[in-house]
Each structure stands twice: as C-alpha cells, then as structure tokens.
Design an enzyme around this catalytic site. Structure first.
Site, PDB file in Angstrom:
ATOM      1  N   GLU A 151      45.582  24.385  36.084  1.00 32.62           N
ATOM      2  CA  GLU A 151      44.763  25.141  35.151  1.00 32.62           C
ATOM      3  C   GLU A 151      43.540  24.280  34.824  1.00 32.62           C
ATOM      4  OE1 GLU A 151      44.747  28.049  33.842  1.00 32.62           O
ATOM      5  OE2 GLU A 151      46.740  28.885  34.086  1.00 32.62           O
ATOM      6  N   GLU A 157      44.364  45.696  36.738  1.00 34.28           N
ATOM      7  CA  GLU A 157      45.428  44.694  36.813  1.00 34.28           C
ATOM      8  C   GLU A 157      46.779  45.313  36.491  1.00 34.28           C
ATOM      9  OE1 GLU A 157      44.181  40.425  35.271  1.00 34.28           O
ATOM     10  OE2 GLU A 157      43.896  41.934  33.701  1.00 34.28           O
ATOM     11  N   ARG A 201      51.978  41.877  28.608  1.00 33.65           N
ATOM     12  CA  ARG A 201      51.749  41.097  29.828  1.00 33.65           C
ATOM     13  C   ARG A 201      51.965  42.025  31.020  1.00 33.65           C
ATOM     14  NH1 ARG A 201      52.957  35.488  29.235  1.00 33.65           N
ATOM     15  NH2 ARG A 201      52.266  35.395  31.396  1.00 33.65           N
ATOM     16  N   LEU A 202      51.508  41.627  32.182  1.00 25.07           N
ATOM     17  CA  LEU A 202      51.762  42.446  33.368  1.00 25.07           C
ATOM     18  C   LEU A 202      53.227  42.300  33.783  1.00 25.07           C
ATOM     19  CD1 LEU A 202      48.559  41.633  35.467  1.00 25.07           C
ATOM     20  CD2 LEU A 202      48.917  43.458  33.787  1.00 25.07           C
ATOM     21  N   TRP A 208      55.555  41.486  36.624  1.00 27.42           N
ATOM     22  CA  TRP A 208      55.302  40.739  37.864  1.00 27.42           C
ATOM     23  C   TRP A 208      56.224  41.167  39.003  1.00 27.42           C
ATOM     24  CZ3 TRP A 208      53.731  34.954  36.698  1.00 27.42           C
ATOM     25  CH2 TRP A 208      52.661  34.950  35.788  1.00 27.42           C
ATOM     26  N   ASP A 255      46.022  36.160  42.107  1.00 23.02           N
ATOM     27  CA  ASP A 255      45.981  35.201  40.993  1.00 23.02           C
ATOM     28  C   ASP A 255      46.874  33.988  41.288  1.00 23.02           C
ATOM     29  OD1 ASP A 255      45.082  34.353  38.548  1.00 23.02           O
ATOM     30  OD2 ASP A 255      46.291  35.741  37.356  1.00 23.02           O
ATOM     31  N   GLU A 299      48.131  27.529  41.614  1.00 29.53           N
ATOM     32  CA  GLU A 299      48.059  26.132  41.148  1.00 29.53           C
ATOM     33  C   GLU A 299      49.364  25.632  40.566  1.00 29.53           C
ATOM     34  OE1 GLU A 299      47.020  28.651  39.486  1.00 29.53           O
ATOM     35  OE2 GLU A 299      44.862  28.906  39.675  1.00 29.53           O
ATOM     36  N   ARG A 311      41.148  32.262  42.459  1.00 30.95           N
ATOM     37  CA  ARG A 311      40.561  31.170  41.678  1.00 30.95           C
ATOM     38  C   ARG A 311      41.055  29.833  42.206  1.00 30.95           C
ATOM     39  NH1 ARG A 311      44.188  31.474  36.005  1.00 30.95           N
ATOM     40  NH2 ARG A 311      45.979  30.456  36.943  1.00 30.95           N
ATOM     41  N   ASP A 322      39.094  31.398  34.574  1.00 31.25           N
ATOM     42  CA  ASP A 322      39.122  31.955  33.225  1.00 31.25           C
ATOM     43  C   ASP A 322      38.212  31.202  32.258  1.00 31.25           C
ATOM     44  OD1 ASP A 322      41.105  33.465  34.399  1.00 31.25           O
ATOM     45  OD2 ASP A 322      42.747  32.345  33.496  1.00 31.25           O
ATOM     46  N   HIS A 339      35.504  42.231  33.340  1.00 32.76           N
ATOM     47  CA  HIS A 339      36.892  41.939  32.955  1.00 32.76           C
ATOM     48  C   HIS A 339      36.992  42.209  31.465  1.00 32.76           C
ATOM     49  CE1 HIS A 339      40.796  40.134  32.615  1.00 32.76           C
ATOM     50  NE2 HIS A 339      40.754  39.547  33.818  1.00 32.76           N
TER      51      HIS A 339
END
Lengths: 663, 663
Positions: free
Chosen positions: A135, A270, A283-284, A286, A388, A391, A438, A455, A520
């Site tokens: 991040e 999204e 939240r989404l 997943w 998305d 990392e 990203r 972000d 966004h």
C-alpha cells in the site's frame, strides 16, 4: 560494455561512461547476510533489517570477461561477476549470502529517475528508495495529521517511497539505464555524492545496463525490454469512463450525465458483484460474478449500453471470500496458497476472510484466467475492469512453486497482470478489453494495458494528492508503461477530509489530457461531492469530456507511437528537451506527447500558475492563443476550466489544438 | 572471570555463568566501520547509521588471558581482547574501525535493567536502546498527538529510549553487571532470544563485568565503581523546596504557603538571574549572577530566609548568552568551544545565541567553578541550584583537548557535574549545598548529589507523565545514583495540555516518599494550576510536606545507608525480594528503602489500585492499618491523599509509619 583492469581493481564502462570503478580501497561490491523482520498489516509493511555481516570484496581478479571477488588475496571467492553485452551476471557459491550491495559511480550533478511508479519524488537523487510492493500509504507525509492518524489507526500512513508499483530500474542523466533483475526486497540509495548504492536481499541474477545517445532511445530500449502495451481500444475515445457503484441507480445517473452533455465511453460499476455489509460500511462481495440481486438483468443492460456506444466495466481482485461459491471450487481444486500446516491460508480483509489464489500453480492461474475472468466477466459482456490489489501476498504462505513467499511478493503484481492478460487473450480481446492495475513490478508492462495511480487522498496535498499522479505517470512512463490514468477527484476520504468541487474540477481538467478519463465515487461516496451532484461541476466535467474527445485524433497518434516505439503518452519535459537541464527536476508539469505541455493546477485557489517552457520551441497558450518562446518561465491565468496547457506552435496538430478555445 | 578454549573458539564465564560463547559459526565479536549522519536541533538528534563494513571475527586464538581475533585463519588480527579480573580490555590496530559489536549470551527468560536513567521501560529486554544524551522528548510516544505535534514543530517528540542520562551499563537477572567503558554513541540491543548485542561507535577501552551473589551486593559494587553521593543536607528535611519564578512576589507567595501549613526547606527561584523577553514569552537571562532589577536586595532576603530556616536556590547552565557580561570575560580568555574557523561557536537557543564553555579546557572549567558558581552563586548565599542542561554539546565544535566532539558529547554531563561539584567543594559545602541535574552519563554519580527526572509532560501519560519518573529513579538508582526526585506536577505544558489539580496532588503524594520534594511552576505558569491557587491542592500539598517531614528520620537512615553502601533510596521490589520473580517486571511501584512500598496512583480517576506485595514479608497498609501477607496482589482504596503505601510490619520504624494515619 568495457572491462579494464587498473592497478588494484577494474573499471566497467558503458559507452565511455564509467559505471563501476573498483579499487582495493573503494570496493564496488559488498556481500553479507542479514536477518530481517517484516510484518504486514493490510498491505502495509513494517520492515527492519539486522545486517549481521557486510563484507567489502576488496580483492578482484579479472580474467577475460569475468571478475572474481573476495575479501582479501588468498581468501575464498565470494562473488563472481560475468560481463555480457548488456549485463553483469552474478553467482555466489555461499548460500548464506542474502545481502548484496553494489556501488555505481555517481556525479554530484547527476539526476536519476524511475524506480517504478513513484508518487512523491520523480528525481530520486538525494533520497533512499526501498523497492517493495505495498500500500502506498494515506497522507504519505510524517508531518501531516492524516498520515499520523492513519498510522495510529492501521499503520497505514506510508512514506514518500511507498508505492503499489516499485521496480528496481532507473535512468541516469548520463543517458544510461540500470535494471536489477531480482524479485527480492531491494533498495536504491541515491543519497551519496560520489556513488549510488544498489542493495538487494539476494544476490541478483544480473544487473542490466543500457546506454543510448538520447533519452528517447533509452526509453524505447526499456519498453522493448520490459514489454509494450497494445494501442488503446477504439471505444475509449468516445469519452470518459464513469465510475458509479449505486446498483441499478447507476444507469439512471449515467443517463442524466449524458443528458448534461457528458461524453461517455464506459460505465464502471465496482459493485457489479454485490455488496457485503460490515461495521465499516458497505464492501464489495469478493466473488467474481454478476450479482443479479444488485443488478437485475445486468447482461441485457450491458448489451443495451453497448448498442448505445457505452461499454460496461467491472471489478476483480486476486482473492476469493470464504463465503462465496468460487472459494469452494478453488479450495477443492487446491488452488489457494497454503499456511504452514498445509491448510488454505486465510487473509483477514476486515470482518471477512479470503483465500489467496496461488498463481505459481499454473492450473490455478489458468482457472482464474479462463473460468473466472474469462467465463464470468468477459463472456458476460464486460469490456474492462479494475484488476485491483496484487501487493498483498503474505510473506509467510507456502506456494506451489516452492519459492519463498518473500521472493514472490514483488513478483505477484506481474503474475496477477499476466492472469488478466491471458484471460483477455483467451477471448481474442487483446487491445479491446481494457483492465487497469495499480500494483506492478518488473514485467507488468508486458501484460497490463493501463496503469491507474492508486488511491490518492481527496485533496491537494503534496504527497498524496492530485500532483502525485503526475510523478507516477512520468516515472512509470520512463520504464515502458505508456498509459497511465487516475481516479478523478481522488479516492481516500478519511478523518473528515472530503473532496471540494474545486478539487474535482482541477482533477478533471488534468485527466482530459491523459490517456483515459475515469471518475470514481471514492471510498465514501455519500460524504464526498460527486460529479452529478453540483451543476457547476457537472457542466465543467461535461466540457472536459468534450476536450478529451476533441483531442482523440492526437491521442490516437500517441497511442500508435506508444505501440510502435514504447514512448509513453505522458512524458517528462526533458525527454524531448535533454539539452535544457532546467527541465530535469520538473515533476508538476508534463508533455502530453511531444507537442502539448500540460501544467495542471495542483493546489487550491490558484488563479494563475508559473510554467517553465523548455528551450528550443515556440509555445502557444491554448486558452489565450498567446505565443511564448521556450527557455523561460511564464505565468498564465488559470481560472477553473482553463488549466495551463501549451502546444508547440509548429505542431502538425496545431489547428486542432487551437480549436480547444472554442469548446 | 574464566576463559576456556572450545573446539573452534572459547567461552568466558563469570561466577560460572557464561557471558561470551564464541565459535567459528557463532562469533562473539564483529568489527567494521560506518558513516553516521547526526543532526541536532535544540537537543534532539536525528541519527542514522550507514554501516559500510561489518566483519564477523570468526577465527580466535587464545593465548593465556589474551584472545586474538580475525576473520579467517591466516588473516591479519582485527581485535585483541585481554582479560583482567573485572574486564575485557580491547585493542585494535586498524584505525578505520569505528564500529564494534559484541554478543553476550542471553537466556529467553532473562531480565535486564539499567541503561542510565530510562523513562519508559525499566526491564529493557525485548527492545533496543541507543545510548546518547539528548532531550528525552515531549510525549515520547509515536501514537500520541503531543508527540506528533512536537515532532512537526521542532523534532522534539522523542521516543521510548531518549533520555538526558543514558549509561552503557546494565544488570542482568543472572546477577552480573556489564559496563561498557566508552563515551562513543552506543546501543544495547536486547531484542534477541539467545544473545544481547552491545554496539559502540568506537572500540571501547574495556567492558567491565561484575558478578555478585545478590542484587544488593551488585548495586553496592556498581555504586563503589561509579562513585557515591554524600548524605542529603540536614536542611532538606525541613520540608519541600518551593519552585517559584515570580520575582519578589515569590517571597510573598512563599509566606502564604507557610501560613497554610506548608513545611518548607527551600525557595527555588530560577529567575534569580532575570528575564529575557522573546516572542515565545519570558526566558531566563543566561548570565549567572543575581539580577537586582528582578530581585532587589536579594542578598539580604536570602540571609533573612536563612534565619527563618529556609534556604534559597537558583539556576545555572553551561552556556553564556552573548549579551551578558560573563560572555565577554569568557571569550577574552578563550574559554569557549570553537567553530571550524576557530571562532567562538554560537548556539541558538531561540532568539538568543550563547557560547559553550569548554570544560575540556581546565582553565575554563576552573573559572566557571570558582568565579561563576563559586563567586556569583555560593558566595552570594545560594544553597543549591538546578544545574540544567549538559546534553547539548554540538557534535561539530572544536574542543581544547582535541578530542572529536562526537566522543565528548556523552561525557559532557559528567564534566558539567564535576564543575558544579568542584565549585561546591571549593567553598567547603559538599553535602551542604545541593544542586540537581537531569543530564548524566557514566561517572556523573561521583559528582552530582541529586538527580531530577527532567521535563515530564503535565499529565498522566504512559511515556511522558508521572509514572515515568518511577522508572527513572529505579533504573538510575541501580547504577549508583542514590537520590532522585522530580518536578511536582510535571513541567511541559504544550498544545493545550495543562495540569489538573488531581495530577498535582497525585504527584505530591508520590514526592512525599522520595528523597526530595520540590515543586515547579512549569514552562507556562499562567496556563497551569499552581500549588497556591487552589485551596484543596494547597491543603493537600501542606499535608504531604508534613508526611515528608514525619518520614525524615527514616529518610536520614536511608541517606546514611546510601552514603555507606550505595543503595538508592528508591529501589525496585526485586532488590530485596530476588527470590520472587513476579517482582522483576514491576516499574510502577517501588521500595522506599527496604521497609516501605510505594505504589503511586499514576492514572487519572483511580479510586483504588492493585498492588503486588513481594513474597516473604508481611505488609501493613498505611492508611487502613490492615496487614497483608506478601506474594499476593491486593487492591486498596486510593482516594486523594491516600496513595497506596505499605510498610513491612516488622520494620524498626513501624511505629513511626503507623503514625502517618494521624497526619
């Protein structure tokens, strides 16, 4: 590359420029071993090194193209360096060596750029850059309240060097590039006056070196080395991608925006996978397939949109939540990374656990590409998505390929990009379906058609606001990432920090002069102003999409140039004006192709801005039509809607650029 | 100490306990060189090390009491270690060696204490402690707002290890002590399970090792080694030292406090030298003589006070402001440290510059002791003073003795203490005049009769509040500093953080059970409640001074014990209860001598407190008279005025302690 012996050592030079200058007193190589402490908390890492041994390799024996190094004459060999045309190849017999340092000759007035996608400092000279995908942080500035609060709440504040996309590659103002071929944790230390120090937590396979007569050639070489992206899809030129996560209401809102004159190329939802309600808010969900509850009849709506010339985009990441149907399928097949006991490793993402699909298992990678992204997304009608994350590979999981997760961590974004690219290729949609990432690392260039800057905070802050995406585009662009874009208006709204209409408008003004315009809603849509909530913002945004569309023929030419030569769409001024050293430190303006110079307003309440125009061209200010000669700093008015943009008066597109005044 | 050879190395043990266990695979010594970056801002240091080489000395040759070490067999000697009865003496021929590491055998359940005067962690196991005298920081906790703001404003936030008084000495629960004889920057790293790592930025002269059968004996040995303080002066037992800096109004206020029943031993006026008005507010005038403007007829008032049984105390530090008369005198004589051009080095203390008296120049030290402290302070009638600072020696000045200021920096507090002690001795006032210091280093014990805990924040915070002075007293006490005290109510009030009456009362309650009670108005007297401004606070304070005076006979006995044996007045519980390992980690209660256990209330709004009573004694709660057997945690009521205090039921002073209930 040339290797010459000297009285107590050797020199390695590239096109006549010394890269290494080894003597017994000032050795070029050090090796040793260390015992690092690494802890991850939601993508943020605490990393501390304990270097147990660091030995100077003072004694060198040169034999043909090979240098054998040890501490002192008569001692066992510690490191062997073999020169090839473009690289130093390393080998070390002692398996305990897990630290490697190399000193590269530096001049006091040298500049260095690259390091992947850097958000704070484009010219890296004078600072130290750990290269570890993570991040990037919220605030990214130890003197800011937001950074402090983010650190206290979740170790999430970050610092100048934190980035989703690091890469151990740099370009020197001496017109050479250096790339470290390793996936280990590494560090570029550019703080010393007479040398740069390259550090890696493993002996790298090799360090590649490239020289060229010009920066443009150097960038072309790197883009060929790391991989080029296809041209932008045709549909993108129709306007902006509108990001909404409002269920079916998204369609209604999109319609109203179009009525207000917004030119639209895509609708990006999204929440196409549905929502999960947690104590932190929505939240989404997943599990990567359409959610008919939140989007009834989505497949039909997508094809309807398509007929109207608007594409539909979704969202995916490399995790699967334990309570979704895909998890069960993947776990049965053994597709997840394992914990130390051989069980599926679960990662907590905040009140829900997920499995990590193990992309080192080719069956798992193929399944995710073909069945998930291919079957559930492309076949369903999606024309693109945010791919998305990437990392977060935990450093303590067991992977199918048997490699230490610490060595796979940096590679994960590239593997993730590859899975997405394979999915797209499997449906014959390369250059047509557009996903954006990203996270990155060496090689992501080959697979990922579009970067997005991650972000940012919804503000004008120096280290986490609008201006940072310019630095990101320029640094990543030099290393072969031709296309970059960002969330218009930023993303992260925390601790009462919210978007202003001004921020949204300034960001849109910049985005009109980038490869892709995409809005966004941010992490807290209700607390932050949206494009369609303020008539002034909406009108301004509509006009900017018009400008974007007007620039499309030029952008297409840039896209063709990118595919052919690897030149990024957004370029540092020095790329075309290398004779003008005044341009070497500039990171708040950029060339949009070779003919347009964009100097975004990145601070609040600026009615004018000073802009350096590079020497050797005549520049026309878009909004006033006034001509300026290069080699000067000029100040121009910059009311909302008129960001400082100039074009080369002799551009073949000059006529088109002149028309911008009329829009 | 015993040295034994082993197959690939050697073992050094002390009283049968292994201290070093060297093998070729796990060497005990490392040497190398580094290039540190150090920057001071008003006593706060940014320090970053760049270790260029760190070589494991794997090959050891033992010859009698000497060990010769190098990297590998046949290589040149890097380090020679010579054993004496109490030390390892080191020598290294290579002058480039400026980093030294030694690994000491550790057990997983070992505890370590000391490190000078530590404010945050008494048991240092599990953490790393750089040892470098500096400002201790404001807040000292990266998660606190005050620390954050202090960092942003002046790099002043600090961290857990920052202290005015570091010392590279520790005591292990294995009943040995280790002392590093060096003034270089050093680090104690107690984070590893199987070894402690000692680091020094110079090869130390020697590392001393002491073992004893009991902790008490060990503390006696250390106090004999570092120097003992004289007994407290008789006048101190008359009550508290009242700190006021209100010009002649101080006398009026003192009178009123006495009328309210406050027992007073001294009046301490920092502002006896007069004030300087800056944009930050009033500061002291740094020229060390009485200011007749602010204190007309001071000499007479002092002698008047003396007749009433009250001593007068002042303030001094080792700087002289450029606009004071003493500066001129010192500069003419060449008494100041110099800059790189040989001019008087000037240090900015906030709108005024000062010279640094060079105590390595014996003429300068003698002048400061005899003419300044002797002539202007003692001869004037002062019975004591705060000998402030000592931590600020800039690392880039040139000193008369020719030693690098980086190597003198840690020694400065001890030199400063010596100057003060010499001044006192020159007037035959040793044990009679009382000065107190916050800065320290090895050897300060010999010269400084009383420590004060420095500048706490005016709050109950964990790392900068009331509780930290307990840790300070205990850690410093183990290393031969018998007397410790603190500013009642704390000192630093910043960013709106102000004293509560409760804090002031809780602090006074604790101070009644320490060697010296002394109040302080703090850095912002007007914004913070003072002892004489609130009737409840004043009555409470008066009662606490009564308690202090009532305890005087016991305190005198402790003072005699300190002078004779070096045992500190405030002691960790384990000092007398070493069989009870539950006591090893306790740092928020202490033994006041062997017979009294004090568990201060160090958090707000506590109506009761749990207290661990060590095993093997019966304990009487002072306020209720209730008896408890040791080896238990008990909870007692703790209203204001009744801090949890217990005494050994079998104490010869039990009768006197029982009378406390009646006060």
């Amino acid at each position: 590359m040339k290797l010459e012996t000297t009285p107590t050592g050797f020199t390695i030079s590239l096109n006549g420029h010394a890269i290494l200058r080894h003597t017994a007193l000032t050795p070029a190589f050090y090796v040793g071993h260390g015992d690092e402490r690494m802890a991850m908390y939601r993508g943020n890492f605490d990393i501390e090194d304990y270097v147990i041994e660091r030995s100077a390799l003072r004694y060198a024996v040169v034999d043909g193209d090979t240098v054998t190094l040890c501490e002192r004459e008569g001692q066992p060999t510690r490191l062997v360096v073999k020169l090839t045309d473009t690289a130093l190849e390393f080998s070390a017999e002692d398996p305990s060596i897990n630290r490697f340092w190399m000193r590269v000759v530096a001049d006091h007035d040298e500049h260095v750029w690259g390091g992947g996608e850097q958000m704070s400092y484009f010219d890296m000279r004078g600072r130290r850059f750990p290269l570890w995908t993570s991040e990037p942080g919220v605030g990214r500035d130890k003197t800011s309240e937001i950074t402090f609060k983010s650190n206290v709440e979740g170790k999430a504040g970050g610092d100048y060097y934190n980035t989703n996309y690091p890469q151990p590659t740099y370009i020197s103002s001496h017109r050479y590039a250096l790339h470290v071929e390793t996936s280990a944790y590494s560090v570029f230390d550019f703080r010393r006056k007479t040398f740069h120090e390259i550090e890696a937590w493993a002996v790298p396979e090799r360090i590649e070196l490239y020289a060229a007569a010009t920066f443009v050639e150097l960038v072309e070489i790197l883009s060929a080395r790391f991989g080029r992206q296809p041209q932008l899809p045709e549909w993108i030129y129709n306007g902006a991608i509108i990001g909404l996560k409002d269920g079916t209401n998204s369609f209604t809102r999109l319609e109203k925006m179009k009525e207000a004159g917004v030119k639209v190329s895509g609708l990006w939802c999204e929440d196409w996978v549905g929502l999960r309600h947690t104590s932190f808010g929505a939240r989404l969900f997943w599990d990567w397939q359409a959610n008919e509850e939140r989007y009834p009849g989505l497949r039909e709506r997508i094809s309807q949109l398509h007929d109207e010339g608007v594409r539909f985009l979704g969202y995916v990441n490399p995790y699967l939540c334990v309570d979704g149907p895909l998890f069960e399928e993947a776990e049965k097949a053994g597709y997840f990374a394992k914990d130390e006991f051989g069980r599926t490793a679960l990662v907590d993402f905040g009140e829900f656990d997920c499995g990590v699909v193990d992309f080192t298992n080719s069956a798992a990678a193929d399944w995710f590409a073909d069945s998930v992204i291919g079957g559930k997304m492309l076949d369903y009608g999606l024309s693109g998505w945010m791919a998305d994350f990437g990392e977060y590979l935990p450093i303590d999981v067991e992977l199918a390929n048997g490699v230490d997760a610490k060595l796979m961590h940096n590679q994960w974004p590239t593997l993730w990009a590859e899975v997405n690219a394979k999915a797209v290729a499997s449906r014959g949609k390369t250059g047509e379906a557009l996903f954006f990432m990203r996270a990155g690392y060496t090689g992501v260039q080959k697979h990922c058609p579009l970067l997005w800057g991650g972000d940012q905070s919804v503000d004008f802050s120096r280290h986490d606001g609008l201006v940072t995406v310019i630095c990101a585009a320029l640094s990543a662009g030099l290393l072969g990432n031709a296309y970059h874009h960002s969330d218009i208006g930023g993303y992260t709204s925390l601790f009462g920090n919210v978007r202003t209409p001004e921020l949204l408008m300034r960001w849109a003004e910049m985005a009109a002069f980038t490869p892709v315009m995409r809005s966004h809603e941010g992490n807290r849509p209700r607390d932050n102003v949206q494009i369609d909530q303020d008539p002034e913002v909406l009108a301004h945004f509509a006009r900017m999409t018009g400008i974007y569309v007007h620039m499309a023929p030029y952008l297409k030419a840039l896209s063709a140039e990118a595919a052919a030569k690897g030149l990024p769409v957004q370029r540092p001024l020095f790329l075309h004006y290398e004779h003008d050293r005044n341009t070497y430190g500039i990171q708040d303006s950029y060339l949009y192709g070779s003919d347009v110079l964009v100097a975004p307003i990145w601070q609040a309440a600026q009615s004018e801005r000073a802009v350096y125009l590079p020497e050797g061209s005549s520049w026309t200010h878009v909004w006033s039509g006034e001509q300026y000669s290069g080699g000067n700093e000029v100040t121009v008015a910059s009311p909302l809607g008129e960001p400082p943009v100039f074009y080369r008066s002799d551009s073949p597109f000059a006529g088109r650029f002149a028309e911008l005044r009329t829009l």
